[in-house]
Design an enzyme around this catalytic site. Structure first.
Site, PDB file in Angstrom:
ATOM      1  N   TYR A  35      19.779 -98.793 -65.086  1.00 33.94           N
ATOM      2  CA  TYR A  35      19.632-100.012 -64.303  1.00 33.94           C
ATOM      3  C   TYR A  35      19.942-101.233 -65.174  1.00 33.94           C
ATOM      4  O   TYR A  35      19.571-101.278 -66.345  1.00 33.94           O
ATOM      5  CB  TYR A  35      18.194-100.153 -63.785  1.00 33.94           C
ATOM      6  N   HIS A  72      10.667-103.969 -53.940  1.00 33.64           N
ATOM      7  CA  HIS A  72      11.214-103.182 -55.051  1.00 33.64           C
ATOM      8  C   HIS A  72      10.146-102.366 -55.778  1.00 33.64           C
ATOM      9  O   HIS A  72      10.455-101.683 -56.760  1.00 33.64           O
ATOM     10  CB  HIS A  72      11.913-104.092 -56.058  1.00 33.64           C
ATOM     11  N   ARG A 116      27.180-106.529 -56.338  1.00 31.30           N
ATOM     12  CA  ARG A 116      26.875-105.486 -57.318  1.00 31.30           C
ATOM     13  C   ARG A 116      27.025-104.144 -56.633  1.00 31.30           C
ATOM     14  O   ARG A 116      27.101-104.068 -55.397  1.00 31.30           O
ATOM     15  CB  ARG A 116      25.460-105.635 -57.898  1.00 31.30           C
ATOM     16  N   ASN A 141      25.380-100.178 -56.226  1.00 29.56           N
ATOM     17  CA  ASN A 141      24.254 -99.285 -56.469  1.00 29.56           C
ATOM     18  C   ASN A 141      24.678 -97.922 -55.933  1.00 29.56           C
ATOM     19  O   ASN A 141      25.647 -97.817 -55.176  1.00 29.56           O
ATOM     20  CB  ASN A 141      23.000 -99.791 -55.751  1.00 29.56           C
ATOM     21  N   GLU A 183      26.662 -98.030 -52.652  1.00 28.42           N
ATOM     22  CA  GLU A 183      26.404 -99.237 -51.880  1.00 28.42           C
ATOM     23  C   GLU A 183      27.100-100.417 -52.539  1.00 28.42           C
ATOM     24  O   GLU A 183      26.832-100.723 -53.705  1.00 28.42           O
ATOM     25  CB  GLU A 183      24.901 -99.529 -51.832  1.00 28.42           C
ATOM     26  N   TYR A 229      13.734 -90.304 -58.544  1.00 31.70           N
ATOM     27  CA  TYR A 229      13.670 -91.385 -57.558  1.00 31.70           C
ATOM     28  C   TYR A 229      14.818 -91.272 -56.560  1.00 31.70           C
ATOM     29  O   TYR A 229      14.639 -91.468 -55.356  1.00 31.70           O
ATOM     30  CB  TYR A 229      13.726 -92.741 -58.277  1.00 31.70           C
ATOM     31  N   LYS A 230      16.012 -90.944 -57.047  1.00 33.23           N
ATOM     32  CA  LYS A 230      17.167 -90.844 -56.170  1.00 33.23           C
ATOM     33  C   LYS A 230      17.174 -89.528 -55.380  1.00 33.23           C
ATOM     34  O   LYS A 230      18.062 -89.315 -54.548  1.00 33.23           O
ATOM     35  CB  LYS A 230      18.457 -90.988 -56.981  1.00 33.23           C
TER      36      LYS A 230
HETATM   37  C1  HEM Z   1      17.834-109.764 -52.078  1.00 32.50           C
HETATM   38  C2  HEM Z   1      18.520-108.712 -52.036  1.00 32.50           C
HETATM   39  C3  HEM Z   1      17.985-107.330 -52.262  1.00 32.50           C
HETATM   40  C4  HEM Z   1      17.375-106.531 -51.360  1.00 32.50           C
HETATM   41  C5  HEM Z   1      17.039-106.863 -49.906  1.00 32.50           C
HETATM   42  C6  HEM Z   1      17.080-105.290 -52.030  1.00 32.50           C
HETATM   43  C7  HEM Z   1      16.436-104.221 -51.439  1.00 32.50           C
HETATM   44  C8  HEM Z   1      16.157-103.030 -52.053  1.00 32.50           C
HETATM   45  C9  HEM Z   1      15.432-101.953 -51.459  1.00 32.50           C
HETATM   46  C10 HEM Z   1      14.823-101.980 -50.063  1.00 32.50           C
HETATM   47  C11 HEM Z   1      15.373-100.945 -52.341  1.00 32.50           C
HETATM   48  C12 HEM Z   1      14.677 -99.588 -52.128  1.00 32.50           C
HETATM   49  C13 HEM Z   1      13.291 -99.618 -52.716  1.00 32.50           C
HETATM   50  C14 HEM Z   1      12.462 -98.401 -52.309  1.00 32.50           C
HETATM   51  O1  HEM Z   1      12.533 -97.364 -52.981  1.00 32.50           O
HETATM   52  O2  HEM Z   1      11.718 -98.485 -51.322  1.00 32.50           O
HETATM   53  C15 HEM Z   1      16.073-101.388 -53.529  1.00 32.50           C
HETATM   54  C16 HEM Z   1      16.266-100.635 -54.659  1.00 32.50           C
HETATM   55  C17 HEM Z   1      16.793-101.143 -55.824  1.00 32.50           C
HETATM   56  N1  HEM Z   1      17.203-102.449 -56.057  1.00 32.50           N
HETATM   57 FE1  HEM Z   1      17.334-103.918 -54.714  1.00 32.50          FE
HETATM   58  N2  HEM Z   1      17.515-105.362 -53.316  1.00 32.50           N
HETATM   59  C18 HEM Z   1      18.076-106.598 -53.505  1.00 32.50           C
HETATM   60  C19 HEM Z   1      18.632-107.086 -54.655  1.00 32.50           C
HETATM   61  C20 HEM Z   1      18.681-106.401 -55.844  1.00 32.50           C
HETATM   62  C21 HEM Z   1      19.260-106.927 -57.036  1.00 32.50           C
HETATM   63  C22 HEM Z   1      19.931-108.288 -57.207  1.00 32.50           C
HETATM   64  C23 HEM Z   1      19.126-105.990 -57.983  1.00 32.50           C
HETATM   65  C24 HEM Z   1      19.626-106.169 -59.383  1.00 32.50           C
HETATM   66  C25 HEM Z   1      19.327-105.532 -60.417  1.00 32.50           C
HETATM   67  C26 HEM Z   1      18.451-104.846 -57.367  1.00 32.50           C
HETATM   68  C27 HEM Z   1      18.128-103.662 -57.976  1.00 32.50           C
HETATM   69  C28 HEM Z   1      17.638-102.535 -57.339  1.00 32.50           C
HETATM   70  C29 HEM Z   1      17.519-101.238 -57.991  1.00 32.50           C
HETATM   71  C30 HEM Z   1      17.899-100.908 -59.434  1.00 32.50           C
HETATM   72  C31 HEM Z   1      17.004-100.360 -57.034  1.00 32.50           C
HETATM   73  C32 HEM Z   1      16.791 -98.855 -57.186  1.00 32.50           C
HETATM   74  C33 HEM Z   1      18.011 -98.211 -56.585  1.00 32.50           C
HETATM   75  C34 HEM Z   1      18.274 -96.755 -56.915  1.00 32.50           C
HETATM   76  O3  HEM Z   1      18.008 -96.278 -58.017  1.00 32.50           O
HETATM   77  O4  HEM Z   1      18.875 -96.082 -56.042  1.00 32.50           O
HETATM   78  N3  HEM Z   1      18.188-105.141 -56.062  1.00 32.50           N
HETATM   79  N4  HEM Z   1      16.535-102.667 -53.324  1.00 32.50           N
END
Ligand code: HEM
Lengths: 198, 359
Positions: free
Chosen positions: B37, B193, B223, B225, B265, B316-317
């Site tokens: 990350y 988050h 970005r 993901n 994504e 987690y994934k």
């Molecule tokens: C405002 C916009 C954003 C929204 C609405 C959003 C929403 C989410 C949601 C709903 C999750 C899933 C969490 C769960 O497990 O329940 C997630 C995961 C995550 N988000 Fe965001 N996020 C946003 C922006 C960002 C940004 C800017 C970063 C930058 C580092 C980020 C990093 C992550 C990471 C690292 C994960 C874990 C994903 C994975 O390993 O698959 N997010 N986000």
């Protein structure tokens, strides 16, 4: 009575505090079960003169002790659901500077907190203290049904019957933790339930 | 370039498939041979011709079928689209942003004719030709956010900005990587988050939020993901996890190449003009392992990334149990040669796969 120390957790999970008497003319205290002990711990005649207590005993016998503090108003409700319209009504009239005290189970505090926020009470005017049962109010993510007072992990959804594991992810809007099917990838393989913090 | 829209499904018999063009433009998310990350954000100002970065809202061969899938999900569960009462203005902002962007970027597919507040929107692929009054909800069949997101690929979170935080106060979420809009609605950036491992401790979310709060109108960011999905299932929701979770156990060494999909994504961030809300489109791209392996660089790299990924992330994934089988498959496409930096396929310059001795 000793207080339960919740283990460190994720950021959506609320952190409960310790009640302290605050200055101000108007105080609203909402408690269930052992939460009465936290109120008794801070009660003084001056504080009680401006206090409205809403208490849901849930089998505990603290109502008389609370009444004996001579609060300005005292209401004893049979359940939270029965009391919520009264809570809303009181919050609607909240004057500037109302101090809110929530104490007892997480389910009680979470739901009353939601009502207070909806009514526009600033979070700085709301205090909490956990007392009593560590059971959780759980929402089934599948059927959306809420199961109150969940003590074990996993548990059976009281609405749809799925076996759910207890997550720490918490919604303030729902005042509930999330329950997710535990045996989706191996149907029928459900571990023996144990206490949530065991 | 005219797009041939597929007639395909993301459920049942899973007829979803990628054309050769779609594979070449797949947003492979790894710019080097390892993954952790990071605050991996950059300006969203176009990109190489025909890449998924080129347009503000990429439209591809899956457009029509993805919109049909969304309609099925919403019919089954209307809670996948929600907007708190104060978010209607942001919904209009979003409708305008998408209609203007798509009609400018794809004039052969979309038209927007504006005469004061009388707007006519033509969406040729979906056969829509609607006239409505901008800012008057009664003139549309749905609220503005729902109306336009039923016609745009990807999930949408609309974030209200207040108290130096972002609040998930509206969204249409039907192609999510296992999180629930209905549960998360009303939460702030740190709360939604909360379940993500390791990233909080690394300070990633604090820095990411600071960046997002400062995004200006007309200067969007993006970005990538990623995660893994068995079968090209768009609706990997927690709501339906008790139904689709079992599919993760159907992988075999014989079918993994066609069943296992890398799910990427493309996340973008746009400031909205009237409401000052931030919109967060999350566009999901799926590609089977077999198709990915047609790009030698991606084969080498995916093996190394999955092999070295921390256990916390693979858990987690949701693919920790299937990781050994994935590695058996992927190792056959890693001949140990070095890879070029960056996400692009580099088909002209990267060497073909040497025969790998079977393990
Ligand atoms: C405002 C916009 C954003 C929204 C609405 C959003 C929403 C989410 C949601 C709903 C999750 C899933 C969490 C769960 O497990 O329940 C997630 C995961 C995550 N988000 Fe965001 N996020 C946003 C922006 C960002 C940004 C800017 C970063 C930058 C580092 C980020 C990093 C992550 C990471 C690292 C994960 C874990 C994903 C994975 O390993 O698959 N997010 N986000």
């Amino acid at each position: 009575m000793s207080k339960f120390e919740f283990p460190p957790s994720i950021k959506s999970r609320p952190v409960w505090g310790t009640l302290e008497p605050r200055a101000g003319k108007h105080h609203l205290m909402i408690a269930d079960a052992a939460g009465a002990e936290a109120i008794l711990g801070i009660a003084t005649p001056e504080l009680m003169a401006g206090t409205h207590i809403i208490y849901i005993p849930r089998g505990a016998d603290h109502a008389d002790a609370l009444r004996a503090q001579n609060p300005a108003q005292f209401y004893e409700g049979p359940t939270y659901a029965a009391s919520v319209s009264r809570i809303r009504r009181v919050l609607q009239d909240a004057s500037m500077g109302l101090q809110v005290y929530l104490t007892g189970t997480e389910g009680l505090m979470g739901q009353a907190m939601h009502e207070a926020m909806q009514a526009g009470i600033p979070h700085t005017a709301i205090q909490t203290e956990h007392r009593g049962s560590v059971a959780r109010r759980m929402q089934c993510v599948h059927c959306k049904g809420i199961t109150e007072d969940v003590e074990t992990d996993p548990f059976v959804c009281s609405h749809c019957g799925l076996n759910l594991f207890v997550r720490d992810h918490y919604s303030r809007r729902l005042a509930a933790y999330q329950g997710v099917c535990i045996d989706a990838e191996d149907p029928g393989n459900v571990p023996e339930p144990k206490g949530i913090y065991e | 370039m005219t797009i041939q829209f597929h007639k395909e499904t993301f459920r049942g018999e899973y007829s979803f498939h990628n054309s050769e063009r779609a594979i070449k433009r797949f947003p492979f998310p790894f710019d080097k041979d390892s993954y952790m990350y990071a605050v991996n954000m950059e300006q969203h100002r176009g990109g190489p011709a025909d890449s998924v970065y080129e347009k503000r809202f990429d439209v591809d061969e899956h457009y029509v079928s993805e919109m049909e899938d969304r309609a099925l999900v919403l019919a089954d569960d209307p809670l996948r689209c929600q907007s708190l009462p104060h978010m209607t203005l942001a919904g209009w902002d979003l409708l305008e942003l998408i209609m203007v962007s798509k009609s400018e970027d794809y004039p052969e597919l979309f038209e927007l004719h504006r005469d004061g507040d009388q707007w006519r929107w033509v969406n040729k692929p979906l056969g829509i030709d609607d006239t409505f009054t901008f800012m008057d909800e009664t003139t549309l069949p749905y609220g503005p956010m729902e109306y336009i997101t039923r016609q745009t690929q990807g999930d949408f979170c609309v974030l209200d900005q207040r108290d130096d935080n972002l609040w998930m106060d509206a969204g249409t979420v039907t192609t999510q990587a296992d999180w629930s809009l209905d549960f998360d609605i009303g939460m702030n950036f740190f709360e939604w988050h909360a379940p993500v491992p390791l990233a909080h401790e690394k300070g990633i979310f604090v820095r990411a939020l600071k960046f997002l709060l400062n995004i200006q109108q007309g200067a969007p960011a993006r970005r990538l993901n990623w995660t893994m999905t068995v079968n090209p299932l768009l609706d990997t929701s927690p709501e339906n996890y008790h139904k689709w979770g079992i599919q993760k156990t159907t992988l075999t060494p014989e079918n993994i190449g066609s069943k296992q999909h890398l799910r990427v994504e493309l996340q973008t961030f746009f400031r909205l003009p009237r409401s000052n809300a931030l919109v967060f489109p999350i566009r999901c791209y799926l590609c089977s392992f077999d198709d990915l392996m047609t790009v030698p660089k991606w084969g080498r790299r995916l093996h190394r990334v999955i092999r070295d990924l921390p256990v916390e992330l693979a858990t987690y994934k949701g693919f920790i149990d299937n990781r050994p089988m994935m590695l058996d498959y992927l190792s056959k496409f890693d001949d140990g040669q070095p890879t070029s930096l960056g996400i692009w396929p580099d088909l002209e310059t990267e060497p073909p796969l040497k025969v790998v001795r079977s393990s």
